[in-house]
Design a protein around this motif. Structure first.
Motif: not given
Length: 72
Positions: A1-28
């Protein structure tokens, strides 16, 4: 992609772990791996310096190597 626009960012899906404990475990786990990597890098640097010093001693004749039959 030559550049990123706000439209591209707002349409983008970001998958996050389902709970905070899982995120903390991964970060750890990532932090632990980073610490281990730094430790291993320091060890490698130290080992290389030791090797360089030993090679220098061999080159100047301060240390001599023995042949296997001389060890007995």
């Amino acid at each position: 992609m030559p550049y990123i626009t706000m439209d591209t960012l707002t349409e983008m899906l970001i998958v996050l772990p389902s709970n905070l404990r899982e995120q903390t475990g991964i970060a750890s786990d990532i932090l632990d791996m980073e610490e281990e990597l730094v430790t291993q890098q320091h060890r490698l640097t130290k080992t290389r310096k030791i090797k360089q010093g030993m090679m220098q001693e061999l080159l100047i004749g301060k240390t001599r190597l023995l042949k296997p039959e001389q060890l007995q």
